[in-house]
Design a protein around this motif. Sequence first.
Motif, short mmCIF file in Angstrom:
data_model
loop_
_atom_site.label_atom_id
_atom_site.label_comp_id
_atom_site.label_asym_id
_atom_site.label_seq_id
_atom_site.Cartn_x
_atom_site.Cartn_y
_atom_site.Cartn_z
N SER A 34 0.83 -1.21 0.00
CA SER A 34 0.00 0.00 0.00
C SER A 34 0.86 1.25 0.00
CB SER A 34 -0.92 0.01 1.21
OG SER A 34 -1.85 -1.04 1.14
N THR A 35 1.98 1.19 0.71
CA THR A 35 2.90 2.33 0.77
C THR A 35 3.61 2.55 -0.56
OG1 THR A 35 3.24 2.00 3.13
CG2 THR A 35 4.92 3.28 1.97
N ALA A 40 3.45 -4.06 -10.12
CA ALA A 40 3.29 -5.51 -10.09
C ALA A 40 4.13 -6.06 -8.95
CB ALA A 40 3.74 -6.13 -11.40
N ILE A 41 3.76 -7.23 -8.49
CA ILE A 41 4.48 -7.94 -7.45
C ILE A 41 4.85 -9.31 -7.99
CG2 ILE A 41 4.34 -8.94 -5.13
CD1 ILE A 41 2.19 -6.75 -4.56
N ILE A 42 6.10 -9.70 -7.80
CA ILE A 42 6.57 -11.02 -8.20
C ILE A 42 6.92 -11.79 -6.93
CG2 ILE A 42 8.28 -12.34 -9.49
CD1 ILE A 42 8.71 -9.79 -11.20
N PRO A 43 6.13 -12.81 -6.58
CA PRO A 43 6.44 -13.57 -5.37
C PRO A 43 7.74 -14.35 -5.54
CG PRO A 43 4.27 -14.17 -6.23
CD PRO A 43 4.91 -13.27 -7.22
N ILE A 44 8.65 -14.17 -4.59
CA ILE A 44 9.91 -14.94 -4.57
C ILE A 44 10.14 -15.40 -3.13
CG2 ILE A 44 10.96 -13.75 -6.54
CD1 ILE A 44 12.61 -12.13 -4.49
N HIS A 45 11.03 -16.32 -2.96
CA HIS A 45 11.39 -16.82 -1.64
C HIS A 45 10.16 -17.27 -0.88
CE1 HIS A 45 14.17 -17.47 1.60
NE2 HIS A 45 13.45 -16.74 2.43
N THR A 46 9.34 -18.08 -1.55
CA THR A 46 8.14 -18.63 -0.92
C THR A 46 7.94 -20.05 -1.41
OG1 THR A 46 5.76 -18.40 -0.61
CG2 THR A 46 6.63 -17.61 -2.70
N ASP A 47 7.45 -20.90 -0.54
CA ASP A 47 7.15 -22.28 -0.92
C ASP A 47 5.83 -22.38 -1.67
OD1 ASP A 47 9.46 -23.27 0.28
OD2 ASP A 47 8.45 -23.58 2.21
N ALA A 53 -0.10 -15.16 -4.05
CA ALA A 53 -0.83 -14.40 -5.07
C ALA A 53 -2.31 -14.29 -4.71
CB ALA A 53 -0.66 -15.06 -6.43
N ASP A 54 -2.88 -15.38 -4.23
CA ASP A 54 -4.30 -15.37 -3.86
C ASP A 54 -4.59 -14.36 -2.75
OD1 ASP A 54 -4.82 -17.29 -5.77
OD2 ASP A 54 -4.86 -18.96 -4.33
N ASP A 58 -6.37 -9.36 -5.37
CA ASP A 58 -7.53 -8.47 -5.46
C ASP A 58 -7.13 -7.00 -5.38
OD1 ASP A 58 -6.79 -8.79 -2.76
OD2 ASP A 58 -8.82 -8.32 -2.05
N LYS A 59 -5.90 -6.71 -4.91
CA LYS A 59 -5.43 -5.33 -4.79
C LYS A 59 -4.29 -4.99 -5.74
CE LYS A 59 -6.27 -4.69 0.17
NZ LYS A 59 -5.59 -4.35 1.42
#
Length: 81
Positions: A34-35, A40-47, A53-54, A58-59
Amino acid sequence: MAYSSELAQSVPVNYEYLHTSGHCDMESLDWLFSTLSPRAIIPIHTDNPRAFADLFCDKWPILMMQDGETFRAIKDPLDME
């Protein structure tokens, strides 16, 4: 040390220095997004990038990428020249 004076000198005067170590909770990530208002956001370092993403799709636009996949950022998504 995470702070870089060279990087600090390259950004506008009215920036806010933030640093975190370790993992971030979802409420803090939502505040960060929000800040920053990312394009776009790219998810990294996640299992589980799909679950990540879910939580935020929505935002924010979420780009799902595979390991080793690359992308080229463009200045304006509408300017594809």
